[in-house]
Design a protein around this motif. Structure first.
Motif, PDB file in Angstrom:
ATOM      1  N   LEU A 137       0.826  -1.206   0.000  1.00 21.65           N
ATOM      2  CA  LEU A 137       0.000   0.000   0.000  1.00 21.65           C
ATOM      3  C   LEU A 137       0.859   1.255   0.000  1.00 21.65           C
ATOM      4  CD1 LEU A 137      -2.734  -0.771   2.703  1.00 21.65           C
ATOM      5  CD2 LEU A 137      -3.172  -0.355   0.283  1.00 21.65           C
ATOM      6  N   GLY A 138       0.278   2.311  -0.542  1.00 21.04           N
ATOM      7  CA  GLY A 138       0.926   3.615  -0.508  1.00 21.04           C
ATOM      8  C   GLY A 138       0.287   4.520  -1.531  1.00 21.04           C
ATOM      9  N   VAL A 178       9.645   1.559   3.835  1.00 16.87           N
ATOM     10  CA  VAL A 178       8.591   0.782   4.488  1.00 16.87           C
ATOM     11  C   VAL A 178       8.373   1.370   5.872  1.00 16.87           C
ATOM     12  CG1 VAL A 178       7.960  -1.465   5.433  1.00 16.87           C
ATOM     13  CG2 VAL A 178       9.073  -1.326   3.188  1.00 16.87           C
ATOM     14  N   ILE A 179       7.134   1.816   6.139  1.00 23.00           N
ATOM     15  CA  ILE A 179       6.859   2.402   7.457  1.00 23.00           C
ATOM     16  C   ILE A 179       5.928   1.531   8.297  1.00 23.00           C
ATOM     17  CG2 ILE A 179       7.279   4.750   6.669  1.00 23.00           C
ATOM     18  CD1 ILE A 179       4.241   5.124   6.619  1.00 23.00           C
ATOM     19  N   LEU A 206      -6.352   4.159  12.219  1.00 20.30           N
ATOM     20  CA  LEU A 206      -6.915   4.782  11.024  1.00 20.30           C
ATOM     21  C   LEU A 206      -6.427   6.213  10.857  1.00 20.30           C
ATOM     22  CD1 LEU A 206     -10.596   3.465  10.908  1.00 20.30           C
ATOM     23  CD2 LEU A 206      -8.505   2.473   9.957  1.00 20.30           C
ATOM     24  N   ASP A 207      -6.144   6.885  11.952  1.00 21.30           N
ATOM     25  CA  ASP A 207      -5.656   8.264  11.847  1.00 21.30           C
ATOM     26  C   ASP A 207      -4.297   8.307  11.143  1.00 21.30           C
ATOM     27  OD1 ASP A 207      -7.885   9.381  13.050  1.00 21.30           O
ATOM     28  OD2 ASP A 207      -7.030   9.265  15.068  1.00 21.30           O
ATOM     29  N   LEU A 208      -3.451   7.336  11.442  1.00 20.52           N
ATOM     30  CA  LEU A 208      -2.158   7.277  10.769  1.00 20.52           C
ATOM     31  C   LEU A 208      -2.347   7.022   9.276  1.00 20.52           C
ATOM     32  CD1 LEU A 208       0.902   7.169  10.627  1.00 20.52           C
ATOM     33  CD2 LEU A 208       0.801   4.776  11.361  1.00 20.52           C
ATOM     34  N   ASP A 211      -3.336  10.137   7.635  1.00 19.44           N
ATOM     35  CA  ASP A 211      -2.175  11.018   7.483  1.00 19.44           C
ATOM     36  C   ASP A 211      -1.324  10.622   6.281  1.00 19.44           C
ATOM     37  OD1 ASP A 211      -2.938  12.443   9.712  1.00 19.44           O
ATOM     38  OD2 ASP A 211      -1.555  11.415  11.077  1.00 19.44           O
ATOM     39  N   LEU A 212      -1.367   9.336   5.939  1.00 15.22           N
ATOM     40  CA  LEU A 212      -0.614   8.832   4.798  1.00 15.22           C
ATOM     41  C   LEU A 212      -1.384   8.976   3.489  1.00 15.22           C
ATOM     42  CD1 LEU A 212       0.828   5.604   6.452  1.00 15.22           C
ATOM     43  CD2 LEU A 212       2.077   7.694   5.885  1.00 15.22           C
TER      44      LEU A 212
END
Length: 282
Positions: A46-47, A226-227, A239-241, A244-245
């Motif tokens: 994902l990204g 990769v985070i 979900l907040d992170l 933010d992405l």
């Protein structure tokens, strides 16, 4: 056990056009990225656009070579030109636009093309083509021109052409992004089915979180690194992170979030509508 794909401290950047005789700088895309993928894993990568997902995919079958570091495919270094055919037979790719992979005038010939150019015997080509078309549900389309098919059907033809080579790993690079919602669901379900039935290593590259629910492992990329890396239930806890992405949160996760805030006890595994319904059932 050695990983099927072993990405070791890879740095890659695309060159920036410059004036003649000037050294060409590069825009960094992957930044000291390391990642291991075991045989048989079903991974969703994902990204958002520009995070480096597609660049990583192309490094995995030697369409691109790292500026620094190494990419090993079943132990073969992608920098070794003598191993490129072996690497690409091991790792097949399905791209965003299926029309870029379809070249024949009828479906059956298109699925057979990659085998024919390798000089395989006619009987073996026929056997593999039949098996590949059956696996993706297009046997009834064998005599039709790809131009007459829907987007989802054309993507199945492209996938069958890769399956006919019997790779150990298939990477789909945003393969559902040009499809309607129903076709996206069908292709994602098909990939899950192929993973289960054929024990393929599958890497599904997408920016859509809903396509990650069936994966064993989700890898999230941001700015070439990769985070996040873990099972879907773990990745979807914050979900907040993910917001933010710049990732769009699918409706089932939003529903689960609202229910938890209302005091309904849902486990972290409730990431699909069916899983939510199962936990709510008396």
């Amino acid at each position: 056990m050695s990983p099927l794909l072993d990405i070791q401290n890879v740095i890659y950047g695309y060159p920036v056009p410059t004036r003649p005789h000037e050294n060409s700088p590069s825009i960094p895309v992957l930044r000291d990225l390391s990642l291991q993928i075991q045989e048989g894993e079903y991974i969703v990568l994902l990204g958002h656009n520009g995070s480096g997902k597609s660049t990583l995919a192309r490094l995995c079958n030697a369409l691109l070579l790292p500026d620094r570091g190494h990419v090993l495919v079943d132990g073969h270094d992608t920098r070794d030109a003598a191993q490129v055919r072996t690497i690409r037979d091991c790792v097949g790719m399905v791209f965003q636009n299926p029309d870029n992979q379809l070249i024949a005038t009828v479906v059956e010939d298109d699925v057979a093309w990659s085998l024919a150019v390798r000089g395989w015997p006619r009987a073996m080509i026929k056997e593999r083509v039949e098996a590949a078309m059956a696996a993706v549900g297009i046997s009834h389309l064998r005599d039709l021109p790809p131009s007459k098919l829907s987007g989802g059907q054309r993507q199945r033809v492209a996938l069958a052409g890769i399956l006919a080579l019997r790779p150990r790993c298939i990477i789909t690079d945003e393969a559902t992004s040009m499809l309607d919602p129903l076709s996206r669901q069908e292709i994602t379900a098909l990939l899950h089915q192929l993973h289960q039935e054929q024990k393929l290593t599958l890497i599904q590259i997408t920016h859509l979180l809903e396509e990650a629910a069936l994966a064993q492992r989700v890898i999230v990329m941001e700015q070439g690194q990769v985070i996040l890396d873990g099972p879907p239930a773990t990745i979807f806890r914050d979900l907040d992170l993910l917001r933010d992405l710049k990732l769009e949160i699918p409706e089932p996760l939003l529903l689960a979030e609202r229910l938890r805030r209302a005091g309904v006890p849902l486990s972290s595994r409730a990431i699909t509508l069916s899983a939510i319904a199962e936990e709510l059932a008396p």
